[in-house]
Design an enzyme around this catalytic site. Sequence first.
Site, PDB file in Angstrom:
ATOM      1  N   CYS A  43       0.844  -1.194   0.000  1.00  0.00           N
ATOM      2  CA  CYS A  43       0.000   0.000   0.000  1.00  0.00           C
ATOM      3  C   CYS A  43       0.889   1.258   0.000  1.00  0.00           C
ATOM      4  O   CYS A  43       1.575   1.517  -0.971  1.00  0.00           O
ATOM      5  CB  CYS A  43      -0.991  -0.040   1.158  1.00  0.00           C
ATOM      6  SG  CYS A  43      -2.333   1.167   1.012  1.00  0.00           S
TER       7      CYS A  43
ATOM      8  N   HIS B  13      -3.622  -4.947   0.238  1.00  0.00           N
ATOM      9  CA  HIS B  13      -3.057  -5.494   1.474  1.00  0.00           C
ATOM     10  C   HIS B  13      -3.104  -7.018   1.405  1.00  0.00           C
ATOM     11  O   HIS B  13      -4.164  -7.609   1.632  1.00  0.00           O
ATOM     12  CB  HIS B  13      -3.857  -5.013   2.685  1.00  0.00           C
ATOM     13  CG  HIS B  13      -3.626  -3.585   3.023  1.00  0.00           C
ATOM     14  ND1 HIS B  13      -2.672  -3.180   3.934  1.00  0.00           N
ATOM     15  CD2 HIS B  13      -4.212  -2.457   2.561  1.00  0.00           C
ATOM     16  CE1 HIS B  13      -2.693  -1.857   4.026  1.00  0.00           C
ATOM     17  NE2 HIS B  13      -3.610  -1.398   3.200  1.00  0.00           N
TER      18      HIS B  13
ATOM     19  N   GLU C  57      -2.036  -9.159   3.482  1.00  0.00           N
ATOM     20  CA  GLU C  57      -2.334  -9.719   4.805  1.00  0.00           C
ATOM     21  C   GLU C  57      -3.819  -9.661   5.142  1.00  0.00           C
ATOM     22  O   GLU C  57      -4.274 -10.333   6.074  1.00  0.00           O
ATOM     23  CB  GLU C  57      -1.512  -8.997   5.879  1.00  0.00           C
ATOM     24  CG  GLU C  57      -2.000  -7.622   6.280  1.00  0.00           C
ATOM     25  CD  GLU C  57      -1.641  -6.478   5.345  1.00  0.00           C
ATOM     26  OE1 GLU C  57      -1.825  -5.318   5.758  1.00  0.00           O
ATOM     27  OE2 GLU C  57      -1.184  -6.733   4.205  1.00  0.00           O
TER      28      GLU C  57
END
Length: 196
Positions: free
Chosen positions: A76, A175, A177
């Site tokens: 990001c 993202h 994750e």
Amino acid sequence: MKATLINYGVGNLFSIKAGLERVGFNVKISFLPEGDEDVIVLPGVGAFSAVSSYLNSMKDKFNELRERGVKFLGVCLGMQVMFDEGTEGGLSKGLGWFKGKVDKIHSNVKLPHIGWDKLFVNKDSCNLTEGLDGKYVYYVHSYVAYTNDYVAYSEYGIKYPAIVCNDFAVGTQFHPEKSSVTGKIFLRNFYSWVKR
């Protein structure tokens, strides 16, 4: 493989740490590079002007690490600061590892953009996108990199880079994750890219 997750002093880094550990990285959170890592991770928290200033203060160290073969992952905002410059918080110089300018999404869409968007593979010179084309990933952002050189893209009012890469750095606007199974596939692909 060892990864150092750079702490800018803002935000929660534990979800990206956990995501990297799930695919095999041994992750340490630190304000500075450790010197013995295989990967430096620039997380997606903060504002471009402050984070780019902080990271540019380490540019000589980053260049030393690059010469030693250390790879970089930017997530990001971490990806955005790898570009030439950005406008968030005032015009600021990025690390200059990718050509382009980071600016607000130029479209009449609601910002910030929060949610899932489809990935479209463009041209994958880094072999990072196996199993990703047409899958959905999670975004939280108002700014994008304006560049013509990207591995994959998504669309939200405009087409924008989702993944960029060169011989030593990979960036994702999404993202990984927070992107469930698709994020894990990407991080596995990244792990394989680093091992090469």
